[in-house]
Motif scaffolding. Structure first.
Motif, PDB file in Angstrom:
ATOM      1  N   HIS A 239      10.329  -7.444  18.454  1.00 49.38           N
ATOM      2  CA  HIS A 239      10.573  -8.355  17.336  1.00 49.38           C
ATOM      3  C   HIS A 239      10.797  -9.793  17.781  1.00 49.38           C
ATOM      4  O   HIS A 239      11.308 -10.607  17.011  1.00 49.38           O
ATOM      5  CB  HIS A 239      11.779  -7.856  16.527  1.00 49.38           C
ATOM      6  CG  HIS A 239      11.536  -6.563  15.844  1.00 49.38           C
ATOM      7  ND1 HIS A 239      12.539  -5.652  15.572  1.00 49.38           N
ATOM      8  CD2 HIS A 239      10.386  -5.989  15.391  1.00 49.38           C
ATOM      9  CE1 HIS A 239      12.032  -4.586  14.971  1.00 49.38           C
ATOM     10  NE2 HIS A 239      10.724  -4.773  14.846  1.00 49.38           N
TER      11      HIS A 239
ATOM     12  N   GLU B 287       4.958 -14.372  14.448  1.00 50.59           N
ATOM     13  CA  GLU B 287       6.193 -13.593  14.364  1.00 50.59           C
ATOM     14  C   GLU B 287       5.885 -12.103  14.259  1.00 50.59           C
ATOM     15  O   GLU B 287       4.869 -11.709  13.683  1.00 50.59           O
ATOM     16  CB  GLU B 287       7.019 -14.043  13.154  1.00 50.59           C
ATOM     17  CG  GLU B 287       7.480 -15.498  13.202  1.00 50.59           C
ATOM     18  CD  GLU B 287       8.446 -15.767  14.342  1.00 50.59           C
ATOM     19  OE1 GLU B 287       9.196 -14.847  14.717  1.00 50.59           O
ATOM     20  OE2 GLU B 287       8.444 -16.903  14.858  1.00 50.59           O
ATOM     21  N   THR B 288       6.776 -11.282  14.805  1.00 55.74           N
ATOM     22  CA  THR B 288       6.578  -9.827  14.785  1.00 55.74           C
ATOM     23  C   THR B 288       7.770  -9.095  14.168  1.00 55.74           C
ATOM     24  O   THR B 288       7.945  -7.905  14.393  1.00 55.74           O
ATOM     25  CB  THR B 288       6.349  -9.301  16.210  1.00 55.74           C
ATOM     26  OG1 THR B 288       7.482  -9.666  17.034  1.00 55.74           O
ATOM     27  CG2 THR B 288       5.082  -9.867  16.821  1.00 55.74           C
ATOM     28  N   SER B 289       8.566  -9.795  13.398  1.00 53.64           N
ATOM     29  CA  SER B 289       9.784  -9.186  12.840  1.00 53.64           C
ATOM     30  C   SER B 289       9.475  -8.034  11.890  1.00 53.64           C
ATOM     31  O   SER B 289      10.310  -7.147  11.694  1.00 53.64           O
ATOM     32  CB  SER B 289      10.621 -10.242  12.116  1.00 53.64           C
ATOM     33  OG  SER B 289       9.844 -10.925  11.147  1.00 53.64           O
ATOM     34  N   ASP B 290       8.274  -8.017  11.309  1.00 55.95           N
ATOM     35  CA  ASP B 290       7.899  -6.944  10.385  1.00 55.95           C
ATOM     36  C   ASP B 290       7.185  -5.790  11.078  1.00 55.95           C
ATOM     37  O   ASP B 290       6.772  -4.834  10.417  1.00 55.95           O
ATOM     38  CB  ASP B 290       6.996  -7.487   9.267  1.00 55.95           C
ATOM     39  CG  ASP B 290       7.732  -8.444   8.349  1.00 55.95           C
ATOM     40  OD1 ASP B 290       8.967  -8.329   8.258  1.00 55.95           O
ATOM     41  OD2 ASP B 290       7.073  -9.305   7.737  1.00 55.95           O
ATOM     42  N   PHE B 291       7.026  -5.872  12.389  1.00 58.35           N
ATOM     43  CA  PHE B 291       6.348  -4.799  13.134  1.00 58.35           C
ATOM     44  C   PHE B 291       7.365  -3.696  13.392  1.00 58.35           C
ATOM     45  O   PHE B 291       8.266  -3.845  14.201  1.00 58.35           O
ATOM     46  CB  PHE B 291       5.795  -5.349  14.450  1.00 58.35           C
ATOM     47  CG  PHE B 291       5.067  -4.334  15.288  1.00 58.35           C
ATOM     48  CD1 PHE B 291       3.873  -3.794  14.867  1.00 58.35           C
ATOM     49  CD2 PHE B 291       5.591  -3.928  16.517  1.00 58.35           C
ATOM     50  CE1 PHE B 291       3.194  -2.864  15.658  1.00 58.35           C
ATOM     51  CE2 PHE B 291       4.925  -3.006  17.298  1.00 58.35           C
ATOM     52  CZ  PHE B 291       3.720  -2.473  16.863  1.00 58.35           C
ATOM     53  N   ASN B 292       7.209  -2.575  12.714  1.00 60.51           N
ATOM     54  CA  ASN B 292       8.249  -1.549  12.766  1.00 60.51           C
ATOM     55  C   ASN B 292       7.699  -0.130  12.917  1.00 60.51           C
ATOM     56  O   ASN B 292       7.937   0.734  12.075  1.00 60.51           O
ATOM     57  CB  ASN B 292       9.122  -1.620  11.506  1.00 60.51           C
ATOM     58  CG  ASN B 292      10.115  -2.757  11.567  1.00 60.51           C
ATOM     59  OD1 ASN B 292      10.878  -2.867  12.524  1.00 60.51           O
ATOM     60  ND2 ASN B 292      10.085  -3.618  10.559  1.00 60.51           N
TER      61      ASN B 292
ATOM     62  N   THR C 187      -1.154 -15.535   9.542  1.00 63.05           N
ATOM     63  CA  THR C 187       0.146 -15.460   8.858  1.00 63.05           C
ATOM     64  C   THR C 187       0.839 -14.117   9.006  1.00 63.05           C
ATOM     65  O   THR C 187       2.042 -14.024   8.712  1.00 63.05           O
ATOM     66  CB  THR C 187      -0.010 -15.745   7.359  1.00 63.05           C
ATOM     67  OG1 THR C 187      -0.783 -14.695   6.742  1.00 63.05           O
ATOM     68  CG2 THR C 187      -0.692 -17.077   7.127  1.00 63.05           C
ATOM     69  N   HIS C 188       0.131 -13.076   9.433  1.00 63.24           N
ATOM     70  CA  HIS C 188       0.722 -11.730   9.463  1.00 63.24           C
ATOM     71  C   HIS C 188       0.248 -10.990  10.709  1.00 63.24           C
ATOM     72  O   HIS C 188      -0.951 -10.904  10.972  1.00 63.24           O
ATOM     73  CB  HIS C 188       0.324 -10.942   8.211  1.00 63.24           C
ATOM     74  CG  HIS C 188       0.880  -9.550   8.174  1.00 63.24           C
ATOM     75  ND1 HIS C 188       2.145  -9.261   7.743  1.00 63.24           N
ATOM     76  CD2 HIS C 188       0.333  -8.360   8.539  1.00 63.24           C
ATOM     77  CE1 HIS C 188       2.371  -7.962   7.826  1.00 63.24           C
ATOM     78  NE2 HIS C 188       1.278  -7.390   8.316  1.00 63.24           N
TER      79      HIS C 188
ATOM     80  N   ILE D 170      -4.535  -5.160   7.389  1.00 66.36           N
ATOM     81  CA  ILE D 170      -3.285  -4.420   7.256  1.00 66.36           C
ATOM     82  C   ILE D 170      -3.280  -3.186   8.149  1.00 66.36           C
ATOM     83  O   ILE D 170      -2.243  -2.637   8.498  1.00 66.36           O
ATOM     84  CB  ILE D 170      -3.023  -4.032   5.782  1.00 66.36           C
ATOM     85  CG1 ILE D 170      -1.535  -3.709   5.584  1.00 66.36           C
ATOM     86  CG2 ILE D 170      -3.939  -2.896   5.328  1.00 66.36           C
ATOM     87  CD1 ILE D 170      -1.118  -3.623   4.127  1.00 66.36           C
TER      88      ILE D 170
ATOM     89  N   THR E  91      -0.583  -7.758  12.744  1.00 65.88           N
ATOM     90  CA  THR E  91      -0.926  -6.338  12.701  1.00 65.88           C
ATOM     91  C   THR E  91      -1.506  -5.974  14.056  1.00 65.88           C
ATOM     92  O   THR E  91      -2.489  -6.576  14.491  1.00 65.88           O
ATOM     93  CB  THR E  91      -1.961  -6.029  11.608  1.00 65.88           C
ATOM     94  OG1 THR E  91      -1.392  -6.303  10.330  1.00 65.88           O
ATOM     95  CG2 THR E  91      -2.381  -4.562  11.657  1.00 65.88           C
TER      96      THR E  91
END
Length: 308
Positions: free
Chosen positions: A247, A233-238, A136-137, A104, A139
């Motif tokens: 994104h 996917e990078t849609s949650d990279f903010n 899956t995520h 994370i 970071t």
């Protein structure tokens, strides 16, 4: 050369007070425009270095040193795995490449860069809690790229900088460049490479041309196709600076752009290599812009793309 192509870009740089140093535009394999706001010299490329590490991995895979689905932990039998869980056991080279390690936070954030300090990113990497199933995520994770640099050293018998010098830089007529190392003497991989804008543009051309330079296949084309496609996917990279260009997904140490079917190498302070297959073009920026890095990238969309 058609340096008039860059007139609007130069005006925009000055109007926005962007600290761009050099811009190189290639199309159909040739430099068609170039502007130096400052004299060109080897400059730290920050995270643009990551793409070089990725391409070294692609070459090493093709030479049989390891496979993309090999488990990361198998390369480090002697490391202490504090609280090792099933996620760490399942993590692969692919997960390192696409920054899908499951962390994370980036473990390098815990490194002490003070002079004389000795620490091991490998240990920081395995000690950092893994909370997502690998793959899956996304970071953004400098330590993932360092682990790739370390794996290159462990499997090929030479460090990343020497491996790339033999496999790529010599072929591009680039003298062996400087590459900063970590306290253990391993090239950082995630940063640390120094090149000029023109040298960097050659590497961008190599990727655009699917690994071919002067009729010689330096990097496997199938690997570049994977590297320049969405792997996670990078849609949650903010982060605070995120725009649509953050994104669109991430490949193997390469970002996808909001402009359809294009991708980029991306480094802090406005270091970019934007590859545009539909225009058969490569746009390279070397900058030192601490406040508005994304403004440098957006020069492409605002002042250049419609002229190519």
């Amino acid at each position: 050369m058609n340096n008039k192509l860059l007139n609007d870009l130069v005006v925009s740089v000055k109007k926005q007070n962007l600290n761009v140093l050099n811009v190189v535009v290639r199309q159909d394999g040739d430099i068609i425009a170039k502007h130096d706001f400052e004299e060109e010299k080897p400059t730290l490329l920050w995270s643009v270095s990551k793409t070089f590490t990725s391409m070294a991995v692609g070459i090493a895979i093709s030479e049989g040193y390891f496979k993309i689905n090999d488990y990361v932990i198998d390369f480090f039998p002697d490391i202490q795995h504090v609280g090792m869980n099933e996620y760490l056991k399942k993590m692969t080279i692919h997960d390192l490449l696409c920054m899908g390690t499951g962390h994370i936070e980036c473990p390098v954030m815990k490194a002490d860069w003070s002079e004389g300090k000795s620490w091991d990113i490998c240990q920081l990497f395995v000690d950092e809690p893994i909370v997502f199933e690998p793959g899956t995520h996304f970071t953004y994770n400098n330590s993932a790229t360092y682990m790739l640099s370390k794996i290159i050293s462990l499997t090929t018998g030479v460090n990343l900088d020497e491996y790339l010098d033999k496999k790529i830089f010599q072929h591009l007529d680039i003298p062996r460049p400087k590459w900063d190392t970590c306290p253990k003497g391993i090239p950082q991989g995630f940063s640390g490479l120094y090149l000029t804008a023109e040298q960097l543009s050659r590497f961008g051309q190599l990727i655009l041309d699917k690994g071919v330079w002067k009729d010689k296949q330096l990097i496997p084309s199938n690997y570049i196709e994977q590297a320049t496609s969405v792997q996670i996917e990078t849609s949650d990279f903010n982060p605070y600076f995120a725009t649509a260009d953050h994104h669109q997904g991430y490949g193997y140490q390469i970002w996808m752009n909001s402009y359809l079917n294009s991708y980029r190498m991306d480094g802090s302070y406005g270091q970019y290599v934007v590859m545009l297959p539909d225009k058969n073009a490569v746009i390279t920026y070397v900058s030192n812009e601490p406040q508005n890095m994304i403004g440098v990238l957006e020069l492409t969309w605002d002042t250049l793309i419609d002229k190519l």
